[in-house]
Design an enzyme around this catalytic site. Structure first.
Site, short mmCIF file in Angstrom:
data_model
loop_
_atom_site.label_atom_id
_atom_site.label_comp_id
_atom_site.label_asym_id
_atom_site.label_seq_id
_atom_site.Cartn_x
_atom_site.Cartn_y
_atom_site.Cartn_z
N GLU A 120 17.89 -27.33 30.88
CA GLU A 120 19.03 -27.34 29.97
C GLU A 120 20.34 -27.12 30.73
O GLU A 120 21.36 -27.75 30.43
CB GLU A 120 18.83 -26.29 28.88
CG GLU A 120 17.68 -26.63 27.95
CD GLU A 120 17.34 -25.51 26.99
OE1 GLU A 120 18.24 -24.75 26.65
OE2 GLU A 120 16.15 -25.40 26.61
N GLU A 161 8.65 -24.87 26.82
CA GLU A 161 8.73 -23.77 25.85
C GLU A 161 7.60 -23.78 24.82
O GLU A 161 7.07 -22.73 24.45
CB GLU A 161 10.09 -23.80 25.13
CG GLU A 161 11.24 -23.20 25.94
CD GLU A 161 11.89 -24.20 26.88
OE1 GLU A 161 12.99 -23.90 27.36
OE2 GLU A 161 11.30 -25.27 27.14
#
Length: 249
Positions: free
Chosen positions: A107, A127
């Site tokens: 990210e 995740e």
């Protein structure tokens, strides 16, 4: 310190320096990145920021899970990563991804404007495999790559090679690992050579700060550039066959 800041002329190089912890993100690291970007934004002499990491294998392993389990270890002071992840950063940001970038590390790279990656780099959003959600990746990735590919990354949690992200257009250049920072600096230097006001407004238009269909808004955004001292200097320097002396207004 877990974050190093170096000035190279008009370029600020921000280096995550926790190789022993996979350059993962704890509170102190996010605090350091936030303050480094905040200072770069305020400094009129800084025209480009390069974000990279120490070591040869990992750019950033994402959230520090050990810190996540330790009370207070994820506490962030100052603006944190929001300084360029929750709002458009006013200056161009080039990521020099020297190795694996997963979770929050992916990210971080994704919120940079231009990504230069090592041939050996891998990118992923693992995740879901840990019962968590890639909130930033989930919202940003589908705007940067085809939806089907974003869903594959987000729902499987499996990493992909830098070359695959180059194919879909997220990564700008893939180079040998030893050349990553040099390639990123080459791009940063080319940007810094241009009129800073023109660069700033061009970025704002391209990342959608100004609606693409709103010609009145676009006109208001570009008018100050065409009326600027830099625009006059650019034309004069071209006629005189010399390098422009930008003043930023």
């Amino acid at each position: 310190m877990s974050v190093d800041v170096e000035r190279r002329g008009p370029i600020t190089v921000v280096t995550i320096n926790r190789p022993q912890a996979g350059n993962s993100l704890d509170g102190a690291t996010m605090t350091g990145i936030g303050y480094a970007f905040e200072e770069a934004a305020k400094d009129p002499e800084v025209r480009v920021v390069v974000l990279t990491a120490a070591g040869e294998k990992i750019f950033c392993a994402g959230m520090d899970l050990k810190a996540f389990m330790t009370p207070g270890a994820m506490e962030v002071q100052g603006p944190g990563l929001g300084v360029f992840m929750r709002q458009a950063f006013p200056k161009p940001v080039v990521a020099a991804v020297n190795g694996t970038a997963v979770g929050g590390g992916f990210e971080l790279a994704m919120f940079c404007d231009i990504i230069v990656a090592a041939e050996t780099a891998k990118f992923g959003l693992p995740e879901v495999s840990r019962g968590l959600i890639a909130a930033g990746g989930g919202t940003r990735l589908p705007t940067r790559v085809p939806l089907a590919f974003a869903l594959e990354l987000g729902l499987t949690g499996k990493p992909v090679q830098a070359s695959r992200l180059y194919e879909v257009g997220l990564v700008s250049r893939v180079v040998p690992a030893a050349e990553v920072l040099a390639a990123a600096l080459e791009i940063a230097e080319a940007i810094a050579d241009n009129g800073p006001l023109a660069v700033q407004v061009t970025k704002a238009l391209m990342v959608g700060e100004v609606p693409a269909a709103d010609w009145d808004a676009i006109g208001k955004a570009v008018a100050p550039v065409f009326a600027s001292d830099d625009a006059k200097e650019g034309a004069t320097a071209f006629a005189q066959k010399r390098k422009p002396n930008w003043v930023g207004h």
